[in-house]
Design a protein around this motif. Structure first.
Motif: not given
Length: 65
Positions: A40-65
């Motif tokens: 959890v770093t500022p750069a990774n949080l920004e990456w995650a924000r962008r990912k959520i913005e473009t993919e919505g809740a699926a951003a998390l779903e895609k990462l989990l098995p």
């Protein structure tokens, strides 16, 4: 008297309709970062924000098995 053993039926797979990762809450950037195995770093949080913005809740779903 017969008792059910805890492992009886353990070889049956859980139906896909019952498998889910969402708890009904919004996906937080921290959740996405941690699910990706990143620190959890500022750069990774920004990456995650962008990912959520473009993919919505699926951003998390895609990462989990």
């Amino acid at each position: 008297m017969s008792t059910v053993q805890p492992d009886e039926g353990a070889d049956r797979a859980t139906p896909d309709a019952l498998l889910h990762t969402r708890t009904g809450t919004e996906v937080a950037p921290e959740d996405v970062v941690l699910a990706a195995g990143r620190d959890v770093t500022p750069a990774n949080l920004e990456w995650a924000r962008r990912k959520i913005e473009t993919e919505g809740a699926a951003a998390l779903e895609k990462l989990l098995p």
